[in-house]
Motif scaffolding. Structure first.
Motif, PDB file in Angstrom:
ATOM      1  N   GLY A 117      14.077   6.271  -6.945  1.00  0.00           N
ATOM      2  CA  GLY A 117      13.171   7.099  -6.145  1.00  0.00           C
ATOM      3  C   GLY A 117      11.891   6.374  -5.780  1.00  0.00           C
ATOM      4  O   GLY A 117      11.069   6.873  -5.020  1.00  0.00           O
ATOM      5  N   ARG A 118      11.704   5.199  -6.362  1.00  0.00           N
ATOM      6  CA  ARG A 118      10.491   4.425  -6.066  1.00  0.00           C
ATOM      7  C   ARG A 118      10.866   2.981  -5.721  1.00  0.00           C
ATOM      8  O   ARG A 118      10.179   2.048  -6.093  1.00  0.00           O
ATOM      9  N   GLY A 119      11.976   2.805  -5.045  1.00  0.00           N
ATOM     10  CA  GLY A 119      12.405   1.475  -4.622  1.00  0.00           C
ATOM     11  C   GLY A 119      11.910   1.220  -3.213  1.00  0.00           C
ATOM     12  O   GLY A 119      10.948   1.827  -2.752  1.00  0.00           O
ATOM     13  N   GLY A 120      12.597   0.341  -2.474  1.00  0.00           N
ATOM     14  CA  GLY A 120      12.259   0.078  -1.073  1.00  0.00           C
ATOM     15  C   GLY A 120      10.853  -0.446  -0.918  1.00  0.00           C
ATOM     16  O   GLY A 120      10.562  -1.570  -1.284  1.00  0.00           O
ATOM     17  N   THR A 121       9.956   0.390  -0.431  1.00  0.00           N
ATOM     18  CA  THR A 121       8.568  -0.043  -0.197  1.00  0.00           C
ATOM     19  C   THR A 121       7.738   0.047  -1.472  1.00  0.00           C
ATOM     20  O   THR A 121       6.563  -0.314  -1.470  1.00  0.00           O
ATOM     21  N   THR A 166       6.261   2.504  -3.115  1.00  0.00           N
ATOM     22  CA  THR A 166       5.087   3.398  -2.979  1.00  0.00           C
ATOM     23  C   THR A 166       3.953   2.788  -2.171  1.00  0.00           C
ATOM     24  O   THR A 166       2.836   3.286  -2.210  1.00  0.00           O
ATOM     25  N   LYS A 167       4.251   1.697  -1.412  1.00  0.00           N
ATOM     26  CA  LYS A 167       3.179   1.057  -0.651  1.00  0.00           C
ATOM     27  C   LYS A 167       3.230   1.368   0.838  1.00  0.00           C
ATOM     28  O   LYS A 167       2.432   0.825   1.609  1.00  0.00           O
ATOM     29  N   GLY A 168       4.165   2.207   1.265  1.00  0.00           N
ATOM     30  CA  GLY A 168       4.251   2.532   2.685  1.00  0.00           C
ATOM     31  C   GLY A 168       4.853   1.383   3.469  1.00  0.00           C
ATOM     32  O   GLY A 168       5.452   0.481   2.897  1.00  0.00           O
ATOM     33  N   HIS A 169       4.684   1.399   4.789  1.00  0.00           N
ATOM     34  CA  HIS A 169       5.289   0.377   5.646  1.00  0.00           C
ATOM     35  C   HIS A 169       4.225  -0.564   6.207  1.00  0.00           C
ATOM     36  O   HIS A 169       3.280  -0.131   6.864  1.00  0.00           O
ATOM     37  N   LYS A 170       4.392  -1.837   5.956  1.00  0.00           N
ATOM     38  CA  LYS A 170       3.545  -2.917   6.486  1.00  0.00           C
ATOM     39  C   LYS A 170       2.055  -2.685   6.194  1.00  0.00           C
ATOM     40  O   LYS A 170       1.698  -1.946   5.282  1.00  0.00           O
ATOM     41  N   GLY A 171       1.184  -3.348   6.917  1.00  0.00           N
ATOM     42  CA  GLY A 171      -0.259  -3.189   6.717  1.00  0.00           C
ATOM     43  C   GLY A 171      -0.770  -4.007   5.535  1.00  0.00           C
ATOM     44  O   GLY A 171      -0.002  -4.445   4.682  1.00  0.00           O
ATOM     45  N   ASP A 172      -2.094  -4.222   5.510  1.00  0.00           N
ATOM     46  CA  ASP A 172      -2.714  -5.049   4.472  1.00  0.00           C
ATOM     47  C   ASP A 172      -2.392  -4.581   3.065  1.00  0.00           C
ATOM     48  O   ASP A 172      -2.109  -5.373   2.181  1.00  0.00           O
ATOM     49  N   LYS A 173      -2.424  -3.272   2.841  1.00  0.00           N
ATOM     50  CA  LYS A 173      -2.261  -2.763   1.482  1.00  0.00           C
ATOM     51  C   LYS A 173      -0.841  -2.886   0.966  1.00  0.00           C
ATOM     52  O   LYS A 173      -0.600  -2.743  -0.222  1.00  0.00           O
TER      53      LYS A 173
END
Length: 148
Positions: free
Chosen positions: A26-30, A32-39
């Motif tokens: 449930g916390r894979g993929g990104t 928990t950082k969202g898509h792209k961007g500095d953060k």
């Protein structure tokens, strides 16, 4: 109840989020950082002065004046204060160490005699600097001025 029976209160211990451990968590993929961007990037650290791309405050404000790196800061000592020091201590010969001991300045300070006030007693003084009016006032009473 004994030490080996002690347990934390029910519900007080929570398991931490384990991010980046596959889609099934449930916390894979990104992660928990969202898509792209500095953060979303590794090594991201927000600078204290960063304002999201807006021109920062230190660049928006006008700059005025400058600091002279060759400026010498003196601790001022007026003739009136020197007169009070003579009356208080009863001594008429002062050097930098005596003035530091009297609490006029710190040992690392440079002292300058200024001509404000009236001097009535003869004084011999050794300091870092002196104004022209103070020097004439001291020498008019028969005093002696020396520079360090």
């Amino acid at each position: 109840m004994e030490l080996n029976n002690l347990r934390p209160a029910k519900g007080s211990i929570k398991t931490r989020k384990r991010i980046g451990r596959g889609t099934g968590s449930g916390r894979g993929g990104t992660s928990t950082k969202g898509h792209k961007g500095d953060k979303a990037r590794t090594g991201y650290k927000a600078k204290r002065h960063f304002e999201g791309g807006q021109t920062p405050m230190q660049r928006r404000l006008p700059k005025r004046g400058f600091k002279n790196i060759n400026r010498v800061e003196y601790v001022p000592l007026n003739l009136s204060a020197l007169e009070a020091l003579v009356k208080k201590t009863g001594v008429d010969t002062f050097d930098v160490t005596a003035l530091v001991a009297a609490g006029v300045a710190k040992a690392s300070d440079q002292i300058k005699i200024l001509g404000h006030g009236k001097l009535t007693t003869k004084v011999d003084i050794t300091v870092h600097a002196i104004s022209a009016s103070a020097k004439t006032a001291i020498e008019a009473l028969g005093g002696n001025v020396q520079l360090v």
